[in-house]
Design a protein around this motif. Structure first.
Motif, PDB file in Angstrom:
ATOM      1  N   GLY A 233       0.778  -1.228   0.000  1.00  0.00           N
ATOM      2  CA  GLY A 233       0.000   0.000   0.000  1.00  0.00           C
ATOM      3  C   GLY A 233       0.813   1.283   0.000  1.00  0.00           C
ATOM      4  O   GLY A 233       0.258   2.374  -0.051  1.00  0.00           O
ATOM      5  N   GLU A 234       2.128   1.185   0.062  1.00  0.00           N
ATOM      6  CA  GLU A 234       2.997   2.367   0.075  1.00  0.00           C
ATOM      7  C   GLU A 234       3.666   2.549  -1.289  1.00  0.00           C
ATOM      8  O   GLU A 234       4.208   1.603  -1.849  1.00  0.00           O
ATOM      9  N   THR A 235       3.654   3.755  -1.804  1.00  0.00           N
ATOM     10  CA  THR A 235       4.308   4.059  -3.076  1.00  0.00           C
ATOM     11  C   THR A 235       5.783   4.339  -2.827  1.00  0.00           C
ATOM     12  O   THR A 235       6.138   5.161  -1.992  1.00  0.00           O
ATOM     13  N   VAL A 236       6.618   3.635  -3.579  1.00  0.00           N
ATOM     14  CA  VAL A 236       8.064   3.810  -3.478  1.00  0.00           C
ATOM     15  C   VAL A 236       8.556   4.312  -4.832  1.00  0.00           C
ATOM     16  O   VAL A 236       8.386   3.639  -5.848  1.00  0.00           O
ATOM     17  N   LYS A 237       9.146   5.528  -4.845  1.00  0.00           N
ATOM     18  CA  LYS A 237       9.647   6.112  -6.089  1.00  0.00           C
ATOM     19  C   LYS A 237      11.162   5.954  -6.163  1.00  0.00           C
ATOM     20  O   LYS A 237      11.843   5.932  -5.143  1.00  0.00           O
ATOM     21  N   PHE A 238      11.669   5.870  -7.399  1.00  0.00           N
ATOM     22  CA  PHE A 238      13.108   5.874  -7.584  1.00  0.00           C
ATOM     23  C   PHE A 238      13.649   7.160  -6.969  1.00  0.00           C
ATOM     24  O   PHE A 238      12.976   8.181  -6.987  1.00  0.00           O
ATOM     25  N   PRO A 239      14.872   7.149  -6.458  1.00  0.00           N
ATOM     26  CA  PRO A 239      15.401   8.332  -5.774  1.00  0.00           C
ATOM     27  C   PRO A 239      15.652   9.525  -6.701  1.00  0.00           C
ATOM     28  O   PRO A 239      15.613  10.666  -6.267  1.00  0.00           O
ATOM     29  N   SER A 240      15.915   9.280  -7.987  1.00  0.00           N
ATOM     30  CA  SER A 240      16.175  10.395  -8.897  1.00  0.00           C
ATOM     31  C   SER A 240      15.605  10.046 -10.271  1.00  0.00           C
ATOM     32  O   SER A 240      15.217   8.908 -10.532  1.00  0.00           O
ATOM     33  N   TYR A 241      15.580  11.055 -11.128  1.00  0.00           N
ATOM     34  CA  TYR A 241      15.073  10.846 -12.475  1.00  0.00           C
ATOM     35  C   TYR A 241      16.115  10.146 -13.339  1.00  0.00           C
ATOM     36  O   TYR A 241      17.311  10.335 -13.176  1.00  0.00           O
ATOM     37  N   ILE A 242      15.628   9.353 -14.292  1.00  0.00           N
ATOM     38  CA  ILE A 242      16.447   8.745 -15.331  1.00  0.00           C
ATOM     39  C   ILE A 242      16.132   9.528 -16.595  1.00  0.00           C
ATOM     40  O   ILE A 242      14.969   9.678 -16.953  1.00  0.00           O
ATOM     41  N   THR A 243      17.152  10.063 -17.284  1.00  0.00           N
ATOM     42  CA  THR A 243      16.894  10.840 -18.486  1.00  0.00           C
ATOM     43  C   THR A 243      17.223  10.009 -19.713  1.00  0.00           C
ATOM     44  O   THR A 243      18.279   9.395 -19.807  1.00  0.00           O
ATOM     45  N   VAL A 244      16.269  10.004 -20.655  1.00  0.00           N
ATOM     46  CA  VAL A 244      16.385   9.206 -21.863  1.00  0.00           C
ATOM     47  C   VAL A 244      16.362  10.137 -23.065  1.00  0.00           C
ATOM     48  O   VAL A 244      15.504  11.010 -23.159  1.00  0.00           O
ATOM     49  N   GLY A 245      17.331   9.967 -23.961  1.00  0.00           N
ATOM     50  CA  GLY A 245      17.380  10.764 -25.177  1.00  0.00           C
ATOM     51  C   GLY A 245      18.506  11.770 -25.127  1.00  0.00           C
ATOM     52  O   GLY A 245      18.862  12.275 -24.074  1.00  0.00           O
ATOM     53  N   GLY A 246      19.063  12.042 -26.274  1.00  0.00           N
ATOM     54  CA  GLY A 246      20.112  13.055 -26.371  1.00  0.00           C
ATOM     55  C   GLY A 246      21.411  12.620 -25.727  1.00  0.00           C
ATOM     56  O   GLY A 246      21.551  11.532 -25.192  1.00  0.00           O
ATOM     57  N   ASP A 247      22.377  13.510 -25.793  1.00  0.00           N
ATOM     58  CA  ASP A 247      23.700  13.221 -25.248  1.00  0.00           C
ATOM     59  C   ASP A 247      23.899  13.815 -23.869  1.00  0.00           C
ATOM     60  O   ASP A 247      24.806  13.427 -23.148  1.00  0.00           O
ATOM     61  N   MET A 248      23.074  14.793 -23.500  1.00  0.00           N
ATOM     62  CA  MET A 248      23.256  15.475 -22.216  1.00  0.00           C
ATOM     63  C   MET A 248      22.265  14.951 -21.183  1.00  0.00           C
ATOM     64  O   MET A 248      21.149  14.623 -21.502  1.00  0.00           O
ATOM     65  N   MET A 249      22.705  14.904 -19.959  1.00  0.00           N
ATOM     66  CA  MET A 249      21.799  14.572 -18.869  1.00  0.00           C
ATOM     67  C   MET A 249      21.096  15.842 -18.437  1.00  0.00           C
ATOM     68  O   MET A 249      21.712  16.889 -18.313  1.00  0.00           O
ATOM     69  N   MET A 250      19.809  15.736 -18.219  1.00  0.00           N
ATOM     70  CA  MET A 250      19.039  16.865 -17.729  1.00  0.00           C
ATOM     71  C   MET A 250      19.236  16.987 -16.222  1.00  0.00           C
ATOM     72  O   MET A 250      19.675  16.044 -15.566  1.00  0.00           O
ATOM     73  N   PRO A 251      18.870  18.102 -15.638  1.00  0.00           N
ATOM     74  CA  PRO A 251      19.011  18.258 -14.189  1.00  0.00           C
ATOM     75  C   PRO A 251      18.200  17.221 -13.437  1.00  0.00           C
ATOM     76  O   PRO A 251      17.126  16.854 -13.858  1.00  0.00           O
ATOM     77  N   LYS A 252      18.727  16.739 -12.349  1.00  0.00           N
ATOM     78  CA  LYS A 252      18.003  15.806 -11.481  1.00  0.00           C
ATOM     79  C   LYS A 252      17.038  16.602 -10.612  1.00  0.00           C
ATOM     80  O   LYS A 252      17.325  17.708 -10.227  1.00  0.00           O
ATOM     81  N   HIS A 253      15.896  16.009 -10.327  1.00  0.00           N
ATOM     82  CA  HIS A 253      14.906  16.700  -9.467  1.00  0.00           C
ATOM     83  C   HIS A 253      14.703  15.900  -8.207  1.00  0.00           C
ATOM     84  O   HIS A 253      14.649  14.747  -8.172  1.00  0.00           O
TER      85      HIS A 253
END
Length: 194
Positions: free
Chosen positions: A174-194
Motif C-alpha cells: 500500500g505504500e508508493t516507493v519512487k526511484f530516488p532520482s530521475y532517469i533521463t532518456v534521449g540526447g547526449d546530455m543529462m538533464m538536471p536531477k529533481h
C-alpha cells in the motif's frame, strides 16, 4: 486459527518479496528513446506532414487561426523502448515524467498504469504529452512554428532534440516507493536531477 494466520502472513510476505524483486529488476532495465508519434497541432494531425508547404489549405488555415488566437496546443506521444536484461520479469506501477524539447522543460505528467517487461524482453512504453508551443517558441511566424512541430513528428526526429526524464514507482504493502532520482532518456546530455 493460529496456523491459518501464520499461513496468510507467509503468503503475503512471499507475494511482497516477489513483487519487490520484479520492481527492483526495473532498476537494471535499459531505457532508450524510440520516437515521437501522434503529433497533433491545433487539431491538425501533422504526424506525416514533411513541411509546411505540404499542408492542405484547410489545415494551414486552422494553424493560422490558432496562431492568431494564441492557442497553439500540441498533443504528442513519446515512445520509449524498455529492455529487460534480467533473467526474471520487471514490473512497476507507473512513473512520473518530464518532457524536454531543445533542453527546455515543456510538459510533465504521470503514467499510472502497470508496466511489465518479461525476462530478456523489450517493450515500448508510450507517454502522452500536451505542450503549449507558445511557451516553447518565441517566434510568432506560422512557418517556423509548424516546421518545429513537423520536425518533431518526422521519422528522423532524433533524441538530441527530445528528452524525457522518468521517475518510476511501485507499490509495496500500500505504500508508493519512487526511484530516488530521475532517469533521463534521449540526447547526449543529462538533464538536471529533481
Amino acid at each position: 486459527m493460529k496456523k491459518i494466520i501464520v499461513l496468510i502472513l507467509a503468503v503475503l510476505a512471499l507475494v511482497a518479496f516477489f513483487y519487490f524483486r520484479t520492481a527492483k529488476n526495473f532498476t537494471n532495465c535499459e531505457f532508450k528513446f524510440g520516437r515521437v508519434s501522434n503529433v497533433v497541432l491545433a487539431d491538425v494531425d501533422v504526424t506525416h506532414v514533411k513541411s509546411v508547404k505540404k499542408l492542405n489549405i484547410l489545415d494551414a488555415a486552422k494553424l493560422l487561426a490558432a496562431l492568431q488566437k494564441k492557442d497553439l496546443k500540441m498533443d504528442l506521444t513519446v515512445d520509449l523502448n524498455v529492455k529487460n536484461p534480467n533473467d526474471e520479469p520487471a514490473q512497476l506501477d507507473g512513473m512520473d515524467y518530464i518532457l524536454w524539447i531543445d533542453d527546455k522543460q515543456v510538459a510533465e505528467g504521470t503514467m499510472d498504469q502497470k508496466v511489465a517487461v518479461g525476462a530478456k524482453e523489450e517493450q515500448v512504453v508510450s507517454l502522452p504529452c500536451k505542450v503549449d508551443l507558445l511557451d516553447v517558441l518565441t517566434s510568432d511566424k506560422i512557418e517556423s512554428i509548424a516546421d518545429f512541430a513537423l520536425g518533431l513528428a518526422s521519422d528522423n526526429a532524433d533524441a538530441s532534440r527530445v528528452k524525457v526524464s522518468l521517475k518510476p514507482y511501485f507499490t509495496i504493502a500500500g505504500e508508493t516507493v519512487k526511484f530516488p532520482s530521475y532517469i533521463t532518456v534521449g540526447g547526449d546530455m543529462m538533464m538536471p536531477k529533481h
